[in-house]
Design a protein around this motif. Structure first.
Motif, PDB file in Angstrom:
ATOM      1  N   ASN A 169      -2.316 -11.896   6.719  1.00  0.00           N
ATOM      2  CA  ASN A 169      -3.583 -11.569   6.223  1.00  0.00           C
ATOM      3  C   ASN A 169      -2.948 -11.835   4.472  1.00  0.00           C
ATOM      4  O   ASN A 169      -4.055 -11.879   3.749  1.00  0.00           O
ATOM      5  N   ALA A 170      -2.348 -12.014   4.349  1.00  0.00           N
ATOM      6  CA  ALA A 170      -1.614 -11.742   2.573  1.00  0.00           C
ATOM      7  C   ALA A 170      -2.256 -13.024   1.621  1.00  0.00           C
ATOM      8  O   ALA A 170      -3.211 -12.284   0.457  1.00  0.00           O
ATOM      9  N   VAL A 171      -3.075 -14.270   2.348  1.00  0.00           N
ATOM     10  CA  VAL A 171      -3.317 -15.051   1.695  1.00  0.00           C
ATOM     11  C   VAL A 171      -5.278 -14.412   1.504  1.00  0.00           C
ATOM     12  O   VAL A 171      -5.529 -15.281   0.261  1.00  0.00           O
ATOM     13  N   THR A 172      -5.510 -14.367   2.244  1.00  0.00           N
ATOM     14  CA  THR A 172      -6.796 -13.530   2.310  1.00  0.00           C
ATOM     15  C   THR A 172      -7.574 -12.405   1.524  1.00  0.00           C
ATOM     16  O   THR A 172      -8.095 -12.464   0.729  1.00  0.00           O
ATOM     17  N   LEU A 173      -6.076 -11.752   1.973  1.00  0.00           N
ATOM     18  CA  LEU A 173      -6.681 -10.431   1.265  1.00  0.00           C
ATOM     19  C   LEU A 173      -6.373 -10.420  -0.411  1.00  0.00           C
ATOM     20  O   LEU A 173      -6.865  -9.959  -1.576  1.00  0.00           O
ATOM     21  N   SER A 174      -5.520 -11.150  -0.443  1.00  0.00           N
ATOM     22  CA  SER A 174      -4.763 -11.748  -2.394  1.00  0.00           C
ATOM     23  C   SER A 174      -6.619 -12.799  -3.061  1.00  0.00           C
ATOM     24  O   SER A 174      -6.627 -12.161  -3.654  1.00  0.00           O
ATOM     25  N   GLY A 191       0.712  -8.689  -7.690  1.00  0.00           N
ATOM     26  CA  GLY A 191      -0.399  -7.860  -6.944  1.00  0.00           C
ATOM     27  C   GLY A 191      -0.245  -7.447  -5.587  1.00  0.00           C
ATOM     28  O   GLY A 191      -0.020  -6.939  -5.057  1.00  0.00           O
ATOM     29  N   THR A 192      -0.366  -8.950  -4.556  1.00  0.00           N
ATOM     30  CA  THR A 192       0.118  -9.182  -3.399  1.00  0.00           C
ATOM     31  C   THR A 192       1.506  -8.744  -3.080  1.00  0.00           C
ATOM     32  O   THR A 192       1.287  -7.616  -2.430  1.00  0.00           O
ATOM     33  N   THR A 193       2.085  -8.238  -3.469  1.00  0.00           N
ATOM     34  CA  THR A 193       3.377  -8.291  -3.124  1.00  0.00           C
ATOM     35  C   THR A 193       3.853  -6.322  -3.613  1.00  0.00           C
ATOM     36  O   THR A 193       4.308  -5.644  -2.905  1.00  0.00           O
ATOM     37  N   TRP A 194       2.796  -6.023  -4.490  1.00  0.00           N
ATOM     38  CA  TRP A 194       2.053  -4.398  -4.733  1.00  0.00           C
ATOM     39  C   TRP A 194       1.623  -4.158  -3.173  1.00  0.00           C
ATOM     40  O   TRP A 194       1.332  -2.809  -2.984  1.00  0.00           O
ATOM     41  N   SER A 251       4.034  -0.429   3.469  1.00  0.00           N
ATOM     42  CA  SER A 251       5.520   0.287   4.039  1.00  0.00           C
ATOM     43  C   SER A 251       5.393   1.910   3.509  1.00  0.00           C
ATOM     44  O   SER A 251       5.985   2.445   3.853  1.00  0.00           O
ATOM     45  N   VAL A 252       5.043   2.148   2.667  1.00  0.00           N
ATOM     46  CA  VAL A 252       5.153   3.348   1.804  1.00  0.00           C
ATOM     47  C   VAL A 252       4.182   3.863   2.919  1.00  0.00           C
ATOM     48  O   VAL A 252       4.161   5.679   3.004  1.00  0.00           O
ATOM     49  N   GLY A 253       2.844   3.687   3.392  1.00  0.00           N
ATOM     50  CA  GLY A 253       2.067   4.535   3.771  1.00  0.00           C
ATOM     51  C   GLY A 253       2.815   4.883   5.537  1.00  0.00           C
ATOM     52  O   GLY A 253       2.626   5.854   5.556  1.00  0.00           O
ATOM     53  N   LEU A 254       3.338   3.506   6.037  1.00  0.00           N
ATOM     54  CA  LEU A 254       4.665   3.412   7.499  1.00  0.00           C
ATOM     55  C   LEU A 254       5.592   4.807   6.720  1.00  0.00           C
ATOM     56  O   LEU A 254       5.489   5.837   8.103  1.00  0.00           O
TER      57      LEU A 254
END
Length: 92
Positions: A10-15, A24-27, A33-36
């Motif tokens: 959902n990266a497109v919708t999220l961004s 910003g999308t990359t971040w 990954s950091v949360g996991l």
């Protein structure tokens, strides 16, 4: 894997919703990954204190609980969602 693949799909919708640039999308995706990783490290610390088998059993119950309860509650007519299981539980 689902916790990472969901936002990735959902990266497109999220961004668009966050009005984020490509950086910003990359971040946002990197933060998943950091949360996991933090969750995995915390589970490792708890497993060291309580035992791996107990933590594994607890994790299995946490992940399997909602999955096993959703179809049974829909069969009883208690599901408010319009998923396939609630449609199949309706008579007629």
């Amino acid at each position: 894997m689902v916790a990472y693949a969901g936002p990735l799909g959902n990266a497109v919708t999220l961004s668009a919703a966050l009005d984020a640039s490509a950086a910003g999308t990359t971040w946002v995706l990197a933060s998943m990954s950091v949360g996991l990783a933090v969750t995995l490290l915390a589970a490792g610390v708890v497993a060291d204190a309580l035992g791996r088998a107990r933590v594994f059993a607890l994790g299995a119950m946490v992940f399997a609980g909602p999955t096993s309860c959703a179809p049974s509650s829909a069969a009883l007519g208690r599901s408010s969602s319009r998923g396939w299981w609630s449609a199949s539980a309706r008579p007629g």
